[in-house]
Design an enzyme around this catalytic site. Structure first.
Site, PDB file in Angstrom:
ATOM      1  N   LYS A 152       0.715  -1.101  -0.076  1.00 61.50           N
ATOM      2  CA  LYS A 152      -0.021  -0.042   0.090  1.00 61.50           C
ATOM      3  C   LYS A 152       0.836   1.302   0.067  1.00 61.50           C
ATOM      4  CE  LYS A 152      -3.883  -2.275   1.842  1.00 61.50           C
ATOM      5  NZ  LYS A 152      -4.736  -2.303   2.945  1.00 61.50           N
TER       6      LYS A 152
ATOM      7  N   TYR B  80       3.749   3.433  -2.846  1.00 60.41           N
ATOM      8  CA  TYR B  80       4.396   3.768  -4.267  1.00 60.41           C
ATOM      9  C   TYR B  80       5.778   3.549  -3.967  1.00 60.41           C
ATOM     10  CZ  TYR B  80      -0.595   4.496  -5.561  1.00 60.41           C
ATOM     11  OH  TYR B  80      -1.799   4.436  -5.723  1.00 60.41           O
TER      12      TYR B  80
ATOM     13  N   ILE C 297       2.590   6.898   0.526  1.00 61.14           N
ATOM     14  CA  ILE C 297       1.615   5.994   0.782  1.00 61.14           C
ATOM     15  C   ILE C 297       0.513   6.172  -0.165  1.00 61.14           C
ATOM     16  CG2 ILE C 297       2.159   6.455   3.091  1.00 61.14           C
ATOM     17  CD1 ILE C 297      -0.316   8.126   3.464  1.00 61.14           C
ATOM     18  N   CYS C 298      -0.379   5.090  -0.480  1.00 60.05           N
ATOM     19  CA  CYS C 298      -1.471   5.027  -1.361  1.00 60.05           C
ATOM     20  C   CYS C 298      -2.842   5.530  -0.586  1.00 60.05           C
ATOM     21  CB  CYS C 298      -1.616   3.495  -1.487  1.00 60.05           C
ATOM     22  SG  CYS C 298      -3.143   2.932  -2.482  1.00 60.05           S
ATOM     23  N   LEU C 299      -3.112   6.227  -1.230  1.00 54.88           N
ATOM     24  CA  LEU C 299      -4.390   7.085  -0.834  1.00 54.88           C
ATOM     25  C   LEU C 299      -5.421   7.243  -2.022  1.00 54.88           C
ATOM     26  CD1 LEU C 299      -2.832  10.277   1.125  1.00 54.88           C
ATOM     27  CD2 LEU C 299      -3.905   7.961   2.027  1.00 54.88           C
TER      28      LEU C 299
END
Length: 182
Positions: free
Chosen positions: A111, A113, A118-120
């Protein structure tokens, strides 16, 4: 803000909404937006401290306010795990949310990149788009980073991908004390 718990909704409700639609290339309007960002961050920090939920420190890393750095932490099993935090304000801000980076966690979870961003995308980006330009940095921390930390840090700790600073220091101290004197 369907799907958010009462505490999160209450906290977000106490963060002032921003009104200036300006990005880093907008001169005086950007300076006005930065003032609003600081007011919102101060209010969010005050709310967190009043609720004994202080979990980050952040400041602009340059005079233009386009680079931000700090520290965030999450308490899991009564132990505090700290992470350096950084992000750049995108040129298209506030239409585009900042990509929050935790560089020390880069490559430790799916989760995230490359570069520790952070993946949001699934949960936060649509909310940001719907609330542009009223949302700012404080909202990104509250509705983006905080839930991400709550979801990911326990998994990373329990899987052994993240170690507490005391656990990392213990093996080094043990090997140093086991070495024969010279």
């Amino acid at each position: 803000m369907e799907g958010w718990d009462k505490g999160t909704k209450s906290t977000v409700g106490e963060i002032p909404l921003l009104s200036t639609r300006a990005g880093p290339r907008d001169g005086e309007a950007w300076r006005q937006r930065l003032k609003e960002e600081y007011r919102a961050l101060i209010a969010y920090t005050s709310v967190n401290k009043a609720k004994d939920n202080d979990w980050f420190r952040i400041a602009a890393a340059n005079p233009e306010g386009t680079r931000w750095e700090g520290t965030c932490w999450y308490v899991h099993n009564l132990r505090r795990y700290e992470f350096p935090l950084q992000f750049d304000i995108p040129v298209a801000y506030p239409q585009v949310a900042p990509e929050i980076e935790l560089p020390t966690l880069d490559g430790k979870t799916h989760k995230m990149y490359r570069g520790g961003k952070i993946c949001l995308t699934v949960h936060f980006k649509p909310l940001w788009a719907k609330n542009c330009p009223r949302f700012g940095i404080a909202h990104a921390l509250c509705l983006g980073l905080a839930p991400w930390l709550a979801a990911e840090v326990p998994i990373l700790v329990d899987s052994g991908m993240v170690k507490h600073k005391d656990d990392e220091a213990a093996p080094a101290e043990a090997s140093a004390s086991a070495a024969p004197p010279s």
